[in-house]
Design an enzyme around this catalytic site. Structure first.
Site, PDB file in Angstrom:
ATOM      1  NE  ARG A 121     -13.515  -3.314   7.175  1.00 22.82           N
ATOM      2  CZ  ARG A 121     -12.675  -3.296   6.075  1.00 22.82           C
ATOM      3  NH1 ARG A 121     -12.570  -4.532   5.310  1.00 22.82           N
ATOM      4  NH2 ARG A 121     -11.804  -2.287   5.913  1.00 22.82           N
ATOM      5  NE  ARG A 136      -4.100  -0.410   2.657  1.00 21.01           N
ATOM      6  CZ  ARG A 136      -5.259  -1.216   2.480  1.00 21.01           C
ATOM      7  NH1 ARG A 136      -4.940  -2.227   2.453  1.00 21.01           N
ATOM      8  NH2 ARG A 136      -6.445  -0.859   2.382  1.00 21.01           N
ATOM      9  NE  ARG A 166     -11.088   2.054   5.132  1.00 19.56           N
ATOM     10  CZ  ARG A 166     -12.398   1.409   4.897  1.00 19.56           C
ATOM     11  NH1 ARG A 166     -13.374   1.811   5.538  1.00 19.56           N
ATOM     12  NH2 ARG A 166     -12.436   0.409   4.431  1.00 19.56           N
TER      13      ARG A 166
HETATM   14  P1  AP5 Z   1      -8.539  -3.638   4.367  1.00 25.58           P
HETATM   15  O1  AP5 Z   1      -9.458  -4.732   4.769  1.00 25.58           O
HETATM   16  O2  AP5 Z   1      -7.490  -4.050   3.144  1.00 25.58           O
HETATM   17  O3  AP5 Z   1      -9.394  -2.662   3.635  1.00 25.58           O
HETATM   18  P2  AP5 Z   1      -9.721  -1.811   2.366  1.00 25.58           P
HETATM   19  O4  AP5 Z   1      -8.414  -1.742   1.472  1.00 25.58           O
HETATM   20  O5  AP5 Z   1     -10.034  -0.191   2.819  1.00 25.58           O
HETATM   21  O6  AP5 Z   1     -10.434  -2.424   1.511  1.00 25.58           O
HETATM   22  P3  AP5 Z   1     -12.131  -2.854   1.782  1.00 25.58           P
HETATM   23  O7  AP5 Z   1     -11.907  -4.222   2.657  1.00 25.58           O
HETATM   24  O8  AP5 Z   1     -12.712  -1.840   2.645  1.00 25.58           O
HETATM   25  O9  AP5 Z   1     -12.724  -2.998   0.407  1.00 25.58           O
HETATM   26  P4  AP5 Z   1     -12.652  -4.139  -0.627  1.00 25.58           P
HETATM   27  O10 AP5 Z   1     -11.962  -3.492  -2.037  1.00 25.58           O
HETATM   28  O11 AP5 Z   1     -12.117  -5.434  -0.261  1.00 25.58           O
HETATM   29  O12 AP5 Z   1     -14.259  -4.267  -0.964  1.00 25.58           O
HETATM   30  P5  AP5 Z   1     -15.404  -5.450  -0.708  1.00 25.58           P
HETATM   31  O13 AP5 Z   1     -14.901  -6.666  -1.693  1.00 25.58           O
HETATM   32  O14 AP5 Z   1     -15.203  -5.755   0.714  1.00 25.58           O
HETATM   33  O15 AP5 Z   1      -7.698  -2.782   5.019  1.00 25.58           O
HETATM   34  C1  AP5 Z   1      -8.214  -2.206   6.488  1.00 25.58           C
HETATM   35  C2  AP5 Z   1      -7.303  -1.517   7.316  1.00 25.58           C
HETATM   36  O16 AP5 Z   1      -6.261  -2.191   7.737  1.00 25.58           O
HETATM   37  C3  AP5 Z   1      -6.636  -0.189   6.405  1.00 25.58           C
HETATM   38  O17 AP5 Z   1      -7.448   0.853   6.455  1.00 25.58           O
HETATM   39  C4  AP5 Z   1      -5.341  -0.049   7.092  1.00 25.58           C
HETATM   40  O18 AP5 Z   1      -5.501   0.657   8.313  1.00 25.58           O
HETATM   41  C5  AP5 Z   1      -4.874  -1.262   7.504  1.00 25.58           C
HETATM   42  N1  AP5 Z   1      -4.207  -2.042   6.626  1.00 25.58           N
HETATM   43  C6  AP5 Z   1      -4.231  -3.117   5.619  1.00 25.58           C
HETATM   44  N2  AP5 Z   1      -3.421  -3.450   4.844  1.00 25.58           N
HETATM   45  C7  AP5 Z   1      -2.258  -2.333   5.341  1.00 25.58           C
HETATM   46  C8  AP5 Z   1      -1.121  -2.205   4.699  1.00 25.58           C
HETATM   47  N3  AP5 Z   1      -0.637  -2.976   3.593  1.00 25.58           N
HETATM   48  N4  AP5 Z   1      -0.340  -1.177   5.131  1.00 25.58           N
HETATM   49  C9  AP5 Z   1      -1.024  -0.526   6.298  1.00 25.58           C
HETATM   50  N5  AP5 Z   1      -1.992  -0.674   6.810  1.00 25.58           N
HETATM   51  C10 AP5 Z   1      -2.796  -1.779   6.176  1.00 25.58           C
HETATM   52  O19 AP5 Z   1     -16.574  -4.693  -1.511  1.00 25.58           O
HETATM   53  C11 AP5 Z   1     -17.115  -3.750  -0.752  1.00 25.58           C
HETATM   54  C12 AP5 Z   1     -18.484  -3.760  -0.881  1.00 25.58           C
HETATM   55  O20 AP5 Z   1     -18.938  -3.491  -2.383  1.00 25.58           O
HETATM   56  C13 AP5 Z   1     -19.220  -4.924  -0.341  1.00 25.58           C
HETATM   57  O21 AP5 Z   1     -20.551  -4.812   0.155  1.00 25.58           O
HETATM   58  C14 AP5 Z   1     -19.521  -5.694  -1.535  1.00 25.58           C
HETATM   59  O22 AP5 Z   1     -20.566  -6.706  -1.532  1.00 25.58           O
HETATM   60  C15 AP5 Z   1     -19.667  -4.782  -2.971  1.00 25.58           C
HETATM   61  N6  AP5 Z   1     -19.102  -5.110  -3.985  1.00 25.58           N
HETATM   62  C16 AP5 Z   1     -17.943  -5.746  -4.345  1.00 25.58           C
HETATM   63  N7  AP5 Z   1     -17.478  -5.824  -5.552  1.00 25.58           N
HETATM   64  C17 AP5 Z   1     -18.800  -5.517  -6.180  1.00 25.58           C
HETATM   65  C18 AP5 Z   1     -19.243  -5.108  -7.593  1.00 25.58           C
HETATM   66  N8  AP5 Z   1     -18.377  -5.598  -8.621  1.00 25.58           N
HETATM   67  N9  AP5 Z   1     -20.311  -4.649  -7.689  1.00 25.58           N
HETATM   68  C19 AP5 Z   1     -21.133  -4.210  -6.682  1.00 25.58           C
HETATM   69  N10 AP5 Z   1     -21.004  -4.440  -5.571  1.00 25.58           N
HETATM   70  C20 AP5 Z   1     -19.702  -4.836  -5.290  1.00 25.58           C
END
Ligand code: AP5
Length: 216
Positions: free
Chosen positions: A162, A90, A173
């Site tokens: 969450r 990241r 974020r």
């Molecule tokens: P992390 O868990 O990685 O969260 P994020 O990057 O903010 O991503 P999300 O999990 O929120 O979203 P996603 O892209 O996976 O979407 P999802 O598939 O769930 O990290 C959390 C925290 O940990 C960070 O903020 C940081 O603090 C820390 N961290 C983690 N890694 C780190 C690193 N490398 N360095 C430093 N800190 C770190 O989908 C979202 C929603 O949309 C769902 O409801 C889903 O059903 C819907 N959806 C998904 N795809 C579609 C589609 N194609 N069409 C319609 N709806 C959809």
């Protein structure tokens, strides 16, 4: 087949959703730093106590902690035949550390998939997201509803929101993504590894695009 993969994108782009489909098809370990931190928080370990302060406010966990965690995980035997990194790297220092490590252990990255989804959609997805407390599967209050309210279709676990899925933490974020993670697109483009996909496509349509890339 390209087997050492990174999936990238802003919060809510759909990384976790596609990752679950990829690992089911290709039988490789899913290494999600976000999930690893959330597990540590749930277990109340020292890593969890540290990570919690950063994550709940929407900030990044410090590089040295995150890099150490991934180094250990990626060196395990089950990653010998491929792996999927989700949410790591990241930052540029994380990407540089990953380049060095994967070369040292002979597990070089073969493809980076970036999911590009517009900001308004990210906000809609994150504020409506529900996740399974037990298996982590994501659902959505409107467009990906579970068959039974509050219950995971996959494992029967409880669906919850969450603590970082609120408007304030999401703004932080998104700002971290713009400032620290977006430069990685150029980093991987220069290495010839980057493929960008349209996150507005449905989950199954996106998976067809991913299959084509992995099998090309
Ligand atoms: P992390 O868990 O990685 O969260 P994020 O990057 O903010 O991503 P999300 O999990 O929120 O979203 P996603 O892209 O996976 O979407 P999802 O598939 O769930 O990290 C959390 C925290 O940990 C960070 O903020 C940081 O603090 C820390 N961290 C983690 N890694 C780190 C690193 N490398 N360095 C430093 N800190 C770190 O989908 C979202 C929603 O949309 C769902 O409801 C889903 O059903 C819907 N959806 C998904 N795809 C579609 C589609 N194609 N069409 C319609 N709806 C959809």
């Amino acid at each position: 087949m390209k087997k050492n993969m990174i999936i990238m994108g802003p919060p809510g782009a759909g990384k976790g959703t596609q990752a679950k489909k990829i690992i089911a098809s290709y039988h490789i370990p899913h290494i999600s730093t976000g999930d690893m931190f959330r597990e540590a928080i749930a277990e109340g370990t020292p890593l969890g106590l540290l990570a919690k302060q950063y994550i709940n406010a929407g900030n990044l966990v410090p590089d040295d902690v995150t890099i150490g965690l991934v180094k250990e995980r990626l060196s395990k035997d089950d990653c010998a035949n491929g792996y999927l990194l989700d949410g790591f790297p990241r930052t540029i220092p994380q990407a540089e550390a990953l380049e060095k490590l994967t070369k040292e252990i002979g597990r070089e990255i073969s493809i980076v998939i970036s999911i590009d989804t517009p900001k308004e959609e990210l906000i809609r997805r994150i504020t409506g997201r529900l996740v399974c407390k037990k298996c982590g599967a994501p659902f959505h209050k409107e467009n990906r509803r579970p068959l039974k309210e509050g219950v995971c279709d996959l494992c029967g676990g409880e669906l919850v929101q969450r603590p970082d899925d609120n408007k304030e933490a999401l703004e932080v974020r998104l700002a971290h993504y713009e400032q620290e993670t977006k430069p990685l697109l150029d980093f991987y483009h220069k290495l010839g590894l980057l493929h960008t996909l349209d996150g507005m496509k449905g989950v199954d349509a996106l998976m067809i695009d991913i299959d084509k890339l992995l099998e090309a």
